[in-house]
Design an enzyme around this catalytic site. Structure first.
Site, PDB file in Angstrom:
ATOM      1  N   GLY A  16       0.905  -1.265   0.004  1.00 47.15           N
ATOM      2  CA  GLY A  16       0.058   0.148  -0.021  1.00 47.15           C
ATOM      3  C   GLY A  16       0.955   1.262  -0.185  1.00 47.15           C
ATOM      4  O   GLY A  16       0.235   2.223   0.479  1.00 47.15           O
ATOM      5  N   SER A  17       1.929   1.243  -0.599  1.00 48.25           N
ATOM      6  CA  SER A  17       2.661   2.368  -0.600  1.00 48.25           C
ATOM      7  C   SER A  17       2.288   3.302  -1.540  1.00 48.25           C
ATOM      8  O   SER A  17       2.449   4.763  -1.218  1.00 48.25           O
ATOM      9  CB  SER A  17       3.985   2.075  -1.035  1.00 48.25           C
ATOM     10  OG  SER A  17       4.460   2.031  -2.284  1.00 48.25           O
ATOM     11  N   ASN A  18       1.534   3.141  -2.662  1.00 48.37           N
ATOM     12  CA  ASN A  18       0.912   4.060  -3.360  1.00 48.37           C
ATOM     13  C   ASN A  18      -0.460   4.702  -2.504  1.00 48.37           C
ATOM     14  O   ASN A  18      -0.627   5.925  -2.741  1.00 48.37           O
ATOM     15  CB  ASN A  18       0.287   3.564  -4.666  1.00 48.37           C
ATOM     16  CG  ASN A  18       1.526   3.330  -5.628  1.00 48.37           C
ATOM     17  OD1 ASN A  18       2.014   4.660  -6.140  1.00 48.37           O
ATOM     18  ND2 ASN A  18       2.357   2.312  -5.960  1.00 48.37           N
ATOM     19  N   ILE A  97     -11.345  -6.275 -11.205  1.00 46.53           N
ATOM     20  CA  ILE A  97     -12.574  -5.459 -10.973  1.00 46.53           C
ATOM     21  C   ILE A  97     -13.791  -5.914 -11.980  1.00 46.53           C
ATOM     22  O   ILE A  97     -13.812  -5.954 -13.127  1.00 46.53           O
ATOM     23  CB  ILE A  97     -12.544  -3.835 -11.061  1.00 46.53           C
ATOM     24  CG1 ILE A  97     -11.557  -3.277 -10.271  1.00 46.53           C
ATOM     25  CG2 ILE A  97     -13.946  -3.067 -10.789  1.00 46.53           C
ATOM     26  CD1 ILE A  97     -11.631  -3.279  -8.912  1.00 46.53           C
ATOM     27  N   ASN A 111      -6.142   3.409 -12.101  1.00 45.78           N
ATOM     28  CA  ASN A 111      -5.134   2.372 -11.671  1.00 45.78           C
ATOM     29  C   ASN A 111      -3.611   2.940 -12.228  1.00 45.78           C
ATOM     30  O   ASN A 111      -3.768   3.446 -12.787  1.00 45.78           O
ATOM     31  CB  ASN A 111      -5.357   1.012 -12.403  1.00 45.78           C
ATOM     32  CG  ASN A 111      -4.370  -0.103 -11.998  1.00 45.78           C
ATOM     33  OD1 ASN A 111      -4.013  -0.139 -10.944  1.00 45.78           O
ATOM     34  ND2 ASN A 111      -3.789  -0.905 -13.039  1.00 45.78           N
ATOM     35  N   HIS A 113       0.220   1.436 -12.956  1.00 48.68           N
ATOM     36  CA  HIS A 113       0.548   0.094 -13.558  1.00 48.68           C
ATOM     37  C   HIS A 113       2.205   0.265 -13.522  1.00 48.68           C
ATOM     38  O   HIS A 113       2.696   1.602 -14.099  1.00 48.68           O
ATOM     39  CB  HIS A 113       0.167  -0.187 -14.671  1.00 48.68           C
ATOM     40  CG  HIS A 113       0.901  -1.651 -15.392  1.00 48.68           C
ATOM     41  ND1 HIS A 113       0.395  -2.588 -15.096  1.00 48.68           N
ATOM     42  CD2 HIS A 113       1.819  -1.653 -16.144  1.00 48.68           C
ATOM     43  CE1 HIS A 113       1.195  -3.687 -15.675  1.00 48.68           C
ATOM     44  NE2 HIS A 113       1.898  -3.035 -16.133  1.00 48.68           N
ATOM     45  N   ASP A 154      -5.549  -3.430 -18.131  1.00 50.67           N
ATOM     46  CA  ASP A 154      -4.460  -2.393 -18.576  1.00 50.67           C
ATOM     47  C   ASP A 154      -4.858  -1.726 -19.972  1.00 50.67           C
ATOM     48  O   ASP A 154      -3.894  -1.548 -20.468  1.00 50.67           O
ATOM     49  CB  ASP A 154      -3.136  -3.115 -18.536  1.00 50.67           C
ATOM     50  CG  ASP A 154      -2.720  -3.458 -17.172  1.00 50.67           C
ATOM     51  OD1 ASP A 154      -3.064  -3.025 -15.986  1.00 50.67           O
ATOM     52  OD2 ASP A 154      -1.957  -4.484 -16.912  1.00 50.67           O
ATOM     53  N   GLU A 183       6.333   6.144  -9.078  1.00 53.52           N
ATOM     54  CA  GLU A 183       4.822   6.182  -9.034  1.00 53.52           C
ATOM     55  C   GLU A 183       4.368   6.959  -7.884  1.00 53.52           C
ATOM     56  O   GLU A 183       3.107   7.559  -8.016  1.00 53.52           O
ATOM     57  CB  GLU A 183       4.514   4.541  -8.579  1.00 53.52           C
ATOM     58  CG  GLU A 183       4.796   3.573  -9.573  1.00 53.52           C
ATOM     59  CD  GLU A 183       4.469   2.285  -9.065  1.00 53.52           C
ATOM     60  OE1 GLU A 183       3.222   2.027  -8.547  1.00 53.52           O
ATOM     61  OE2 GLU A 183       5.158   1.285  -9.295  1.00 53.52           O
TER      62      GLU A 183
END
Ligand code: GAR
Length: 204
Positions: A16-18, A97, A111, A113, A154, A183
């Protein structure tokens, strides 16, 4: 589009760093929104622990808890409606999803990527596999892509990209670390832009 602060649901499977980078950007008022729900397919992953610490309700939901795909999709959709969610923010969520949810939130699912799409995307291309493939291809640059989500992995419209060099001697791990740092800078910027445009009424 909502005239209230945008209500976000973050979808995570791992560290969960983003999510943390986005949450920080919201706390610092770079992004005018709030996380009101964290959905995870893995209980006690870093992202859901972080959400709990910050008072964000966490929902652990996995398809194998349900008798079929339809009831799984309906349960996810009903949780999103119940929390008044405006946008779905995928941050290291390694599941697809459901189409029913994609359809209900068309153009409102985002999202990140860890490569320069459309290269190195598609089913099975996530995490370290992406960086391994970039190195195997001998590319001299990689990067990150923020894009909208549709029914195909994607494929949705690209909102923003940022590149990083692939350096001699890189391993998947060193490249992953360089891309991840990129990111953390790109995702808040892309979300700020998207929500700002939508609020002003000219984004789509
Ligand atoms: C990130 O590198 C993200 O781009 C990637 O998973 C990592 C999650 O890290 N996502 C995918 O590969 C999706 N196809 P985080 O949990 O620390 O944000």
């Amino acid at each position: 589009m909502p005239d209230h602060k945008s209500r976000l649901a973050v979808f995570c499977s791992g560290t969960g760093s983003n999510f943390k980078a986005l949450h920080r950007a919201i706390t610092e008022k770079q992004i005018d929104a709030e996380f009101v729900l964290c959905i995870s397919n893995r209980s006690q992953c870093g992202a859901s622990v972080y959400a709990q610490i910050h008072g964000i309700p966490v929902l652990h939901i996995r398809e194998n808890q349900f008798p079929d795909h339809e009831s799984f999709s309906a349960a996810m959709l009903s949780a999103l409606k119940e929390h008044g969610i405006d946008y779905l923010i995928l941050a290291g969520y390694l599941r697809k999803i459901p189409d029913l949810v994609v359809d209900a939130y068309r153009d409102r699912i985002v999202n990140i990527h860890p490569a320069l799409l459309p290269k190195f995307g598609g089913e099975g291309m996530y995490g370290m596999r992406v960086h391994t493939a970039v190195l195997a291809a001998g590319d001299t640059e990689s990067g990150a892509t923020v894009h909208l989500v549709d029914e195909v992995y994607d494929r949705g419209r690209i909102l923003m990209q940022q590149s990083v060099p692939v350096l001699p001697g890189d391993t998947p791990e060193t490249l992953a670390a360089r891309v991840l740092a990129c990111e953390h800078e790109l995702y808040p910027r892309a979300l700020e832009k998207l929500l700002g445009e939508r609020k002003a009424g000219y984004g789509r």
